[in-house]
Design an enzyme around this catalytic site. Structure first.
Site, mmCIF file in Angstrom:
data_model
loop_
_atom_site.group_PDB
_atom_site.id
_atom_site.type_symbol
_atom_site.label_atom_id
_atom_site.label_comp_id
_atom_site.label_asym_id
_atom_site.label_seq_id
_atom_site.Cartn_x
_atom_site.Cartn_y
_atom_site.Cartn_z
ATOM 1 C CG HIS A 380 -2.150 -0.793 1.054
ATOM 2 N ND1 HIS A 380 -3.304 -0.322 0.469
ATOM 3 C CD2 HIS A 380 -2.389 -2.075 1.376
ATOM 4 C CE1 HIS A 380 -4.209 -1.286 0.454
ATOM 5 N NE2 HIS A 380 -3.684 -2.361 0.997
ATOM 6 C CE LYS A 571 -6.206 14.301 -0.609
ATOM 7 N NZ LYS A 571 -6.296 13.017 -1.280
ATOM 8 N NE ARG A 572 -4.577 10.588 9.531
ATOM 9 C CZ ARG A 572 -4.370 9.757 10.536
ATOM 10 N NH1 ARG A 572 -5.202 8.742 10.761
ATOM 11 N NH2 ARG A 572 -3.344 9.912 11.339
ATOM 12 C CE LYS A 577 -2.809 10.997 2.453
ATOM 13 N NZ LYS A 577 -3.655 10.373 1.407
ATOM 14 C CB THR A 678 -10.157 5.353 -2.149
ATOM 15 O OG1 THR A 678 -9.865 5.720 -0.788
ATOM 16 C CG2 THR A 678 -9.463 4.051 -2.498
ATOM 17 C CE LYS A 682 -13.800 7.131 -0.099
ATOM 18 N NZ LYS A 682 -13.127 7.577 1.161
#
Ligand SMILES: *Cc1c(COP(=O)(O)O)cnc(C)c1O
Length: 835
Positions: A380, A571-572, A577, A678, A682
């Site tokens: 992952h 998101k986290r 990110k 993901t 969505k």
């Protein structure tokens, strides 16, 4: 009013209406649900309807819904047993399930009936739904993927089962205090969990510590016996996982740790009561709390205990179930597939070997081929700091027999490497399960790779990078084991449930088949040309934005402008990110708007949701920065058209509110770092346009929608590597870009943290001195693309078309597609109809 039963699709329930046993337990019509509800108010909650609290009502309705799952649950288990089907077992340390009541009502096709039943008794169903705490047994994408997979397995009718840990405290709940993240324990079980059933008769003992004795067996073969140490009991709690529109109800089995005796009688009798109770606490702490790190290995002994605990319980359970129908292990891998969700359960490779060789007395080679044929491993992350490596010294103490087994696996494996690549000592060192150094460590990813017949990445780019950069030696030696399974999301929760307005509009045009066959959304493409449809689509988005604005006003006292672009990054919180890129750009945009209000192309509301790991200083500082920016920007929103809101406690139920209202989906990770994502899927499915880098599944999203329906910017993964290799100097970028420099200077000056002017210096320093994630290198391209977004939004008809095309082409990102690929290409399990 409830629609008449005949107006709904024929119910697949076994109950015939009027049968005595369906009085309050199985019927799906409003009258039956109402009876079941009242029965539970009285007999499960011990209340009169007049004294029942809202929480009693939530529990009573949930129990009534669970009753309606139970017949199918029992029947599903019996069908699998009688047909002796091959089963897929998903081992995951995390399941980010969210709420269950609404999802179960949806999947059982009884939402309308439940709403009508509640209305008749004067209860607002939507208020009851809000009472349910999220089941937050996961950090982010990896845990949510596991939850989507369970939904798809059941909906497709696969014999699948999830195994994990019943954490007493899931992911922490996040408060904001003066803009800072403050964590609170997540007491999700405090008021009881109506969905689970405890099965103490299936408890499993698990050993820790102790020593290994080597003997000669009666057959002359050596025997290893793991003895002594301490035993902890794993108690299973089962949660039903209902398929959508079928009779399948699969099981999620979560293990709770219990002390092996109420207290140690020996110690107690010796007068050491205190120590006997301490030992009980030591055992039960194992399932106490989820580690709140996303993609980061903390390396704590308790974490390894958690991993072995749930894996040992699960494998014992799997072997017990297999032996109900079999007398030997020849058919094991024909009946059992086990998928490792990252390396968290990778110790399972050594544990199955221990069970087969030590307990069941199989020969090593036979046990090894069974093990390899049984396991599949999903990688992952490419982040080095997330790669699990456990000190040999810790293993030796905690799991001495497993260490011996891992050494034996490694010795045999190293021999294979030697034969394949003689004289290449460096290759052997790179591939070894044991990392040499000042402290020897076990590389869990290598254990997972050598013990599995399948190794997959979670998006095409990620799998390529896995083969090329992370595990190149293994990909060269075992090319046939490597494969890709691009992630997906369940269209039930992430469209049908969370966006009823859009669902209804879609169904009105193309029928309802899309919920289980998401490729049918392609039929929407023709409707993108219809101005009436586009208008209806915009009205849906507008209503969703109004609803979110209402929620934000209640929560944060900010009145969002529904005409603004809703630009979301949820998101986290992670440096890779790049929430900082978003934040720095907002500062630059605001400065420009203050100087020249005519520079504002379109009003914009920037929405953030993100939890930071409690020990991740720069991540927490980024949250504080976003809140500092929000305070400034929102105070003169009238002049600039800009708004910023950080929504606290991002979680599944909050995602369900934000996603249907999003216009722009920020997917701006440094290329090469996000395995798949993901959240991107969505948001696409709900008609947001992606502003993103060529990272993870963004690549496949862009391929699906075409460049004209995607806002691409930034360095590619290869360019990122090349840029670093060439000696990246972020300060040079800072010097050469005035907008960027002024924004960073303003942040550094303390403008957004008047109470502590130095607060954000570490953030700015990390960007200027290293900028590991190339925020500055991508800034100009990002800012330019954001201007394109604003201009594109002003062309309403064209924007709407782009949104519709995004929805229409989201079919491949259904987790049903992903699960079919796992089932057919890795697990070889068959769809099994439950009558
Ligand atoms: C989908 C989801 C995630 C994953 O989001 P990414 O943008 O893919 O990192 C994390 N948390 C929650 C609550 C989610 O629903």
């Amino acid at each position: 009013m409830a629609p008449p039963a005949s107006a709904r699709p024929a119910s697949p329930t076994p109950s015939a209406s009027g049968a005595p046993e369906d009085s309050g337990r199985t019927g799906l019509d409003a009258a039956s649900v109402r009876r079941g509800f009242f029965e539970h108010v009285r007999y499960s909650r011990g209340k009169n309807p007049e004294t029942a609290t809202p929480h009693d009502r939530f529990m009573a309705l949930s129990l009534a819904v669970r009753d309606r799952l139970t017949d199918r649950w029992v029947k599903t288990a019996r069908t699998y047993y009688e047909q002796d089907v091959k089963r897929a077992y998903y081992l995951s340390a995390e399941y980010l399930l969210g709420r269950a009541l609404g999802n179960n009502l949806l999947n059982l096709n009884m939402y309308e009936a439940a709403a009508a039943a509640m209305q008749e008794v004067g209860v607002d169903l939507s208020q009851l739904l809000e009472m349910e705490p999220d089941a937050g047994l996961g950090n982010g994408g990896l845990g949510r993927l596991a939850a989507c997979f369970l939904d798809s397995l059941a909906t497709l009718g696969y014999p699948g089962m999830g195994y994990g840990i019943r954490y007493e405290f899931g992911i922490f709940s996040q408060d904001l205090v003066e803009g800072h993240q403050v964590e609170r324990a997540d007491e999700w079980l405090k008021f009881g969990n109506p969905w689970e059933i405890v099965r103490p008769e299936k408890a499993v003992p698990v050993r820790f510590f102790g020593r290994v004795e080597h003997h000669q067996g009666p057959d002359g073969r050596p025997v290893a016996r793991w003895v002594g140490g301490k035993t902890v009991i794993g108690v299973p709690y089962d949660t039903p996982i209902a398929g959508y529109g079928n009779n399948t109800v699969n099981t999620l089995r979560l293990w709770q740790a219990r002390a092996s005796a109420e207290f140690d009688l020996l110690l107690f009798n010796a007068g050491d009561y205190e120590r006997s109770v301490v030992e009980k606490n030591d055992s039960e702490v194992i399932s106490k709390v989820l580690y709140p790190n996303d993609a980061f290995q903390a390396g704590k002994e308790l974490r390894l205990k958690q991993q072995y605990f749930f894996v040992a319980c699960s494998i014992a359970d799997i072997v017990r179930r297999y032996l109900k129908n079999h007398n030997d292990f020849r058919d094991f891998s024909r009946k059992v597939a086990i998928q490792l969700n990252d390396t968290h359960p990778a110790i399972g490779v050594a544990e199955l070997m221990r069970v087969l060789v030590d307990e069941r007395r199989l020969l090593w080679d036979e046990a090894w081929s069974i093990t390899q044929e049984t396991f599949g491993y999903t990688n992952h992350t490419l982040l080095a700091e997330a790669m699990e490596r456990w000190p040999v010294s810790l293993f030796e103490r905690l799991l001495p027999r497993h260490l011996e087994i891992i050494f034996e696996i490694n010795q045999r494996f190293m021999r294979q490497v030697q034969i394949r690549y003689p004289f290449d000592v460096e290759k052997q060192q790179r591939m070894s399960l044991v990392e040499e150094g000042s402290e020897k460590k076990i590389r869990m990813a290598h254990l997972a790779v050598v013990g599995s017949h399948s190794i997959n990445g979670v998006a095409a780019l990620h799998t390529d990078l896995l083969r090329r950069d992370v595990l190149p030696d293994f990909a060269q030696m075992y090319p046939e084991r490597f494969n890709n399974k691009t992630n997906g999301v369940t269209p039930r929760r992430w469209l049908a449930w969370c966006n009823p307005r859009l669902s209804k509009l879609i169904t009105s045009r193309i029928g309802e088949g899309w919920a289980t066959d998401l490729d049918q959304l392609l039929k929407l493409e023709a409707h993108a040309e219809d101005p009436e449809f586009r208008k209806a689509f915009r009205e849906v988005k507008r209503a969703n934005k109004d609803e979110l604005a209402q929620h934000v006003r209640d929560l944060r006292w900010v009145q969002l402008n529904p005409d603004a672009i809703f630009d979301v990054q949820i998101k986290r919180l992670h440096e890779y990110k790049r929430q900082l890129l978003d934040a720095v750009h907002i500062v630059a945009l605001w400065m420009k708007a203050r100087r020249d209000p005519s520079s504002v192309i379109a009003p914009r509301a920037f929405l953030f949701g993100a939890k930071a790991a409690p020990g991740y200083h720069l991540a927490k500082l980024t949250i504080r920065l976003i809140n500092g920016i929000a305070e400034v920007v929102n105070s003169d929103a009238g002049a600039t058209g800009l708004q910023v809101v950080f929504l606290p406690n991002y979680r599944v139920s909050l995602a369900e509110r934000i996603i249907p209202a999003a216009d722009v989906s920020e997917q701006i990770s440094t290329a090469g770092w996000e395995a798949s994502g993901t959240g991107n899927m969505k948001l696409m499915l709900n008609g947001a346009l992606t502003l993103g880098t060529l990272d993870g599944a963004n690549v496949e999203i862009r391929d699906a929608v075409g460049d004209e329906n995607f806002f691409l910017f930034g360095l590619t993964a290869d360019e990122v590597i090349a840029r670093k290799k060439a000696g990246y100097k972020p300060r040079e970028v800072y010097e050469s870009n005035t907008e960027l420099r002024e924004a960073l200077d303003l942040i550094r000056s303390g403008f957004f943290s008047p109470e502590d002017r130095n607060l954000f210096q570490p953030l700015v320093d990390s960007l200027l001195n290293e900028d590991r994630y190339l925020v500055l290198a991508d800034f100009a391209a990002y800012a330019a693309k954001q201007e394109d977004v604003a201009r594109a939004y002003k062309d309403t008809e064209s924007w709407t078309k782009k949104c519709i095309i995004n929805v229409a082409r989201a079919g491949i990102f259904s987790s049903d597609r992903t699960i079919k690929q796992y089932a057919e290409e890795i697990w070889r399990v068959q769809q099994t109809k439950v009558e």
